[in-house]
Scaffold this motif. Structure first.
Motif, PDB file in Angstrom:
ATOM      1  N   PRO A 116     -31.022 -17.559  11.880  1.00 11.73           N
ATOM      2  CA  PRO A 116     -29.582 -17.649  11.612  1.00 11.73           C
ATOM      3  C   PRO A 116     -29.061 -19.075  11.839  1.00 11.73           C
ATOM      4  O   PRO A 116     -29.665 -19.862  12.578  1.00 11.73           O
ATOM      5  N   ALA A 117     -27.938 -19.365  11.233  1.00 17.70           N
ATOM      6  CA  ALA A 117     -27.342 -20.700  11.342  1.00 17.70           C
ATOM      7  C   ALA A 117     -27.104 -21.090  12.795  1.00 17.70           C
ATOM      8  O   ALA A 117     -27.282 -22.254  13.182  1.00 17.70           O
ATOM      9  N   ASP A 151     -23.313 -17.463   7.520  1.00 19.06           N
ATOM     10  CA  ASP A 151     -24.614 -18.012   7.895  1.00 19.06           C
ATOM     11  C   ASP A 151     -24.919 -19.352   7.233  1.00 19.06           C
ATOM     12  O   ASP A 151     -26.052 -19.622   6.829  1.00 19.06           O
ATOM     13  N   ASN A 196     -22.930 -19.083  17.971  1.00 16.06           N
ATOM     14  CA  ASN A 196     -22.962 -20.513  17.659  1.00 16.06           C
ATOM     15  C   ASN A 196     -22.624 -21.297  18.931  1.00 16.06           C
ATOM     16  O   ASN A 196     -21.546 -21.133  19.494  1.00 16.06           O
ATOM     17  N   LYS A 248     -27.142 -23.151   1.886  1.00 17.84           N
ATOM     18  CA  LYS A 248     -27.475 -22.798   3.264  1.00 17.84           C
ATOM     19  C   LYS A 248     -27.058 -23.900   4.238  1.00 17.84           C
ATOM     20  O   LYS A 248     -27.005 -23.697   5.449  1.00 17.84           O
TER      21      LYS A 248
END
Length: 375
Positions: A280-281, A178, A325, A152
């Motif tokens: 989420p990332a 992700d 992002n 992750k």
């Protein structure tokens, strides 16, 4: 750990930290935990009361991760692109083991090191051998393998100035799946002046990390540049020295480098992902940058990025979700040339309007004069 750069057919990679020396017993009673000054700076004790990174997998793309008491039970089965496939637990250099320790060392008493996220797990991906025998580092393959095997967060305390498109494509693959990628901005001792932030740290979407010292000042050994995203402790840091080669299992008493700062931020990302498992990332990254303590000139700057890592605030602040992002978003600020052009257009318009007004007045005056003459 400063390593000599070596050019290959398509890629130049070096590990981005300063070389430590194996510890000897100090004459005073300072413990290894005492040496971890950044634990107090970041208030890691408070952060770990919230979460210790439970269940989060952090891939460490490096020289492998060797055996060390502080890492017992912390290392998953990984892979190796150097030597035998199972040699990911071989670390003939020590760099990868040290980075794993910064992220996930499990602590214990004061004679052991404590990682930022001690309940996270390290996925070792051996992409380099040793500083004297560095081969092709396989960063693109390592990124993709890490994504496909549950990482992750990906820690890249490595990089270079020459890189092919496959690495950038691999970064995009991770972002699309992700995964948060954290990479070091590089050390000035390893790259020519003016080379700029190294790849993959300079790629859009990557959390590029620079180093600060105990006083919170930008380390003068870090490469600075507009791509820097965050700064974190990376000066005078004790590190795990794991088994491999002729090294003694123990500790490096002190080391400097953006590699270390990168591992600190990777640990922070692991804590966020553990506290907010559905986040989420893109929102993990937003938390990191929006809660950073601004330093240097106001706003993002080449030394600190968005600021110094604020670990507790990143875990507790009320941060609104973002659509994309934030490191991929285009800058809304016009370039100086564009701004100047806009100003010139406005000035020209005023001149035209003023000139037209003067012409109207002139025509009216002339018409009035002719009318008077006819009378």
């Amino acid at each position: 750990m400063t390593l000599p750069s070596r050019k290959f057919a398509a890629v130049v990679f070096v590990l981005a930290a300063a070389a430590p020396v194996v510890a000897v017993s100090p004459a005073w009673a300072e413990t290894m935990r005492d040496k971890q000054w950044y634990l107090q700076t970041l208030d890691v004790a408070a952060a770990q009361k919230i979460t210790a990174g439970d269940g989060v997998v952090v891939a460490v793309l490096d020289t492998g991760v060797g055996a060390h008491p502080d890492l017992d039970g912390q290392i998953l089965d990984g892979t190796s692109y150097i030597g035998e496939p199972g040699s990911f637990r071989t670390d003939n250099d020590g760099h990868g083991s040290s980075m794993a320790g910064v992220i996930a060392a499990k602590g214990g008493n004061a004679d052991h090191l404590l990682g930022i996220a001690p309940k996270s797990k390290i996925l070792p991906v051996r992409i380099a051998s040793s500083r004297s025998q560095m081969g092709p580092t396989n960063i693109p393959e390592g990124i993709r393998w890490s994504v496909d095997h549950g990482a992750k967060v990906i820690n890249l305390s490595t990089g270079g100035t020459v890189i092919d498109r496959t690495a950038e494509d691999a970064v995009r693959y991770a972002l699309d799946h992700d995964v948060v990628i954290v990479a070091g901005s590089g050390n000035t001792s390893q790259f020519p002046a003016g080379s700029g932030v190294i790849a993959p740290a300079r790629f859009p979407g990557v959390v590029a990390v620079s180093a600060i010292d105990r006083d919170g000042k930008a380390w003068d050994g870090a490469i600075r540049g507009p791509e820097v995203v965050l700064s974190a402790p990376g000066v005078a840091i004790p590190l795990v020295s794991a088994s491999g080669g002729n090294r003694v299992v123990g500790y490096y008493p002190t080391a400097n480098g953006t590699s270390i700062a990168t591992a600190v931020v990777s640990g922070a990302a692991a804590l966020i992902r553990a506290k907010y498992p559905q986040l989420p990332a893109k929102d993990v990254i937003q938390r990191l940058i929006s809660t950073a303590d601004d330093a240097g000139p106001p706003g993002r700057d080449p030394d600190y990025g968005y600021g110094r890592l604020n670990l507790v605030k990143a875990l507790t602040a009320d941060v609104a979700p973002v659509a994309t992002n934030p490191l991929l978003a285009a800058s809304p600020t016009a370039t100086p040339v564009e701004a100047g052009k806009g100003l010139g257009d406005r000035v020209n318009l005023l001149v035209v309007v003023a000139g037209a007004g003067f012409l109207v007045l002139l025509v009216a005056a002339l018409g009035g004069w002719l009318l008077l003459r006819r009378r």
